[in-house]
Write an enzyme that holds these catalytic residues in place. Structure first.
Site, mmCIF file in Angstrom:
data_model
loop_
_atom_site.group_PDB
_atom_site.id
_atom_site.type_symbol
_atom_site.label_atom_id
_atom_site.label_comp_id
_atom_site.label_asym_id
_atom_site.label_seq_id
_atom_site.Cartn_x
_atom_site.Cartn_y
_atom_site.Cartn_z
ATOM 1 N N SER A 158 -12.523 -6.424 -1.910
ATOM 2 C CA SER A 158 -10.946 -7.017 -1.800
ATOM 3 C C SER A 158 -10.919 -7.974 -0.402
ATOM 4 C CB SER A 158 -10.111 -5.791 -1.977
ATOM 5 O OG SER A 158 -8.772 -6.107 -2.065
ATOM 6 N N ARG A 228 3.855 1.300 -0.700
ATOM 7 C CA ARG A 228 2.557 1.921 -0.927
ATOM 8 C C ARG A 228 2.572 2.214 -2.516
ATOM 9 N NH1 ARG A 228 -2.670 1.975 -0.417
ATOM 10 N NH2 ARG A 228 -3.684 3.781 -0.579
ATOM 11 N N ASP A 323 -10.059 -5.617 -13.464
ATOM 12 C CA ASP A 323 -9.160 -5.978 -12.124
ATOM 13 C C ASP A 323 -8.362 -6.990 -12.538
ATOM 14 O OD1 ASP A 323 -8.586 -6.592 -9.621
ATOM 15 O OD2 ASP A 323 -10.484 -6.407 -8.836
ATOM 16 N N HIS A 356 -8.477 -2.621 -9.911
ATOM 17 C CA HIS A 356 -9.124 -3.112 -8.630
ATOM 18 C C HIS A 356 -9.863 -1.988 -7.791
ATOM 19 C CE1 HIS A 356 -9.394 -5.922 -5.224
ATOM 20 N NE2 HIS A 356 -8.643 -5.206 -4.643
ATOM 21 N N ASP A 357 -9.333 -0.791 -8.044
ATOM 22 C CA ASP A 357 -10.031 0.442 -7.300
ATOM 23 C C ASP A 357 -11.472 0.687 -7.727
ATOM 24 O OD1 ASP A 357 -7.925 0.903 -5.549
ATOM 25 O OD2 ASP A 357 -7.268 2.692 -6.420
#
Length: 381
Positions: A158, A228, A323, A356-357
Site C-alpha cells: 500500500s 477509521r 483489491d 486491500h487487506d
C-alpha cells in the site's frame, strides 16, 4: 499471553531504538526541520559487507513495529509478523530487516505531538505537510547512520509500496530490489475523496481545535472513530465483508433503533474506538495527504514511463484481484512503465477474496511468491 511468545519462527522480543538526526531536513513544501528523531526496529544480523539489509516501509496506520513483540507487552505483535522472521518469506536468518516510523508519526518519531524545541510546545498544526519523498530522504539519513550504502531490497504494501517505488527514483544506486505490493502509481479521484471525507470527520470534530488540541487536553476522538470506520470499509472487499459478517444481527432480532443492530456495525465501532485510543489525529491528516500527493509522473506531465527512466532496481509487483482500492489495473500501469524502461520485472496477480487487506494476511501463494523472490536475492554482493 500471546502465542508469539512461544513461536519458534518469530524474531522474538524486540526493542525500539531512536536515531537522533541533527542534519536539517528540507521538506518538499519548503519547510525545514532543524533536527528530528526516527524510531526504528531491526531484526536479524547485518553482515560484514552490509549488503543484506532490507527496509520495510509501513502503510497508513502502522509503525516501526514490524515483527516480534515487546517484553512488557507480549500481545503487541508486529504488523507484518507473518511475513518476517526466521524461515519466513523475508527470512531474518539471511537478511537484516529494518522497520522505521516515518516523520509525522505518533509512535516516537518526530511528529505533530512532539515538542517543538523552538516553542517548548507540541508542533500541532505547525508540523510541516510531509510527502513520500520527504520520508524516503529521512530513511536514507537513517541508512547512512547505520552504515548501509545500498539496500538489498526495499519492501512495502500500500503506502509502504509507494515508498519502495520512490526509493527506486530518489536513490537508484542504493536499492537493488523493490517489492511493490498492493499499490498504485498515484491515487484515483475516488481514493482522494475517501481520504478527504476521513479528514473532514477529524477537522470538524469540536475537539480538534484547529490541530492544536494537545493544549486543550482533549482528543478529537469522534472524528478519529469515523475516519477509521471509513478506512475499514475500503480495506475489505464486499465478498470478505459478507463472509465475515453477512447480515447477522447482534441481538438476533431487529430492534427498530439507530444504535448497533448488525454485526458489521459493531465491528466498525469497535475498530474506530480502538484506533482513537492510540493514533494521533494530526498524524492521520498528514499521512492521508502524503498519499494524495504521491505521483512520480507529476514532473513528467503524467508520463509514468518517463518518470521511471532513472530506476535501476529489479522489481517484484504484487496485486490482489479483490483489491478495489488499489486494483490490479493500477499495478499493471506500474508494470508497463517499468517494462518500457527494459527493467527486470516480476508480476503476480493473486486471486484472493480479502480486498486491500490481503497484503497483510496469510495466503500460501502470496507468501510463497515473496519467499521465492527473496531466496533469489544475493546477499553477498
Amino acid at each position: 499471553m500471546s502465542e508469539a511468545r512461544y513461536n519458534t519462527d518469530s524474531v522474538g522480543a524486540v526493542i525500539p531504538q531512536t536515531m537522533h538526526i541533527d542534519v536539517p531536513l528540507a521538506f518538499k513544501s519548503g519547510a525545514v526541520l532543524d533536527r528530528y528523531d526516527l524510531v526504528y526496529e531491526t531484526y536479524g544480523t547485518l553482515n560484514a559487507a552490509k549488503s543484506n539489509a532490507v527496509l520495510v516501509c509501513h502503510a497508513l496506520n502502522a509503525s516501526h513495529h514490524v515483527a516480534g513483540w515487546y517484553t512488557d507487552d507480549p500481545g503487541n505483535i508486529g504488523w507484518w509478523d507473518n511475513m518476517i522472521g526466521p524461515g519466513k518469506p523475508l527470512d531474518t536468518n539471511r537478511f537484516f530487516v529494518i522497520g522505521v516510523n516515518n516523520l509525522g508519526g505518533c509512535f516516537g518519531t518526530t511528529g505533530p505531538s512532539s515538542i517543538n524545541p523552538r516553542t517548548g510546545k507540541a508542533y500541532g498544526s505547525t508540523f510541516p505537510v510531509v510527502t513520500v519523498e520527504d520520508w524516503v530522504i529521512a530513511q536514507a539519513q537513517l541508512a547512512d547512520r547505520l552504515g548501509i550504502g545500498c539496500f538489498a531490497a526495499v519492501l512495502g504494501g500500500s503506502l509502504g509500496a509507494m515508498q519502495a517505488l520512490q526509493w527506486s527514483l530518489c536513490y537508484p544506486d542504493r536499492i537493488r530490489n523493490a517489492v511493490i505490493v498492493a499499490a498504485a502509481p498515484q491515487l484515483s479521484a475516488q481514493n482522494i475523496a475517501f481520504n478527504e471525507v476521513a479528514r473532514q470527520a477529524i477537522t470538524t470534530d469540536p475537539d480538534f481545535h484547529g490541530g492544536d488540541y494537545y493544549a486543550h487536553g482533549v482528543v478529537p476522538r469522534r472524528g478519529l472513530r469515523l475516519a477509521r470506520m471509513i478506512g475499514h470499509i475500503t480495506y475489505l472487499s464486499d465478498d470478505a465483508m459478507m463472509e465475515k459478517f453477512g447480515r447477522t444481527l447482534q441481538s438476533g432480532a431487529i430492534n427498530f433503533h439507530f444504535d448497533v443492530d448488525f454485526a458489521v456495525e459493531s465491528y466498525l465501532r469497535h475498530q474506530g474506538d480502538k484506533f482513537a485510543e492510540y493514533f494521533d489525529a494530526n498524524t492521520y491528516l498528514l499521512i492521508t495527504r502524503a498519499l494524495d500527493y504521491f505521483d512520480p509522473a507529476q514532473s513528467t506531465s503524467g508520463n509514468l514511463s518517463l518518470a521511471m527512466a532513472h530506476a535501476k532496481a529489479k522489481f517484484l509487483v504484487v496485486s490482489f484481484t479483490s483489491d478495489w482500492r488499489f486494483s490490479s489495473e493500477r499495478s499493471r500501469e506500474i508494470i508497463k512503465a517499468l517494462l518500457d524502461n527494459r527493467l527486470d520485472v516480476s508480476y503476480a496477480e493473486i486471486d484472493a477474496p480479502h480486498g486491500h487487506d490481503a497484503f497483510l494476511l496469510d495466503d500460501a501463494r502470496y507468501h510463497a511468491l515473496v519467499r521465492a523472490y527473496f531466496d533469489n536475492i544475493d546477499t553477498a554482493i
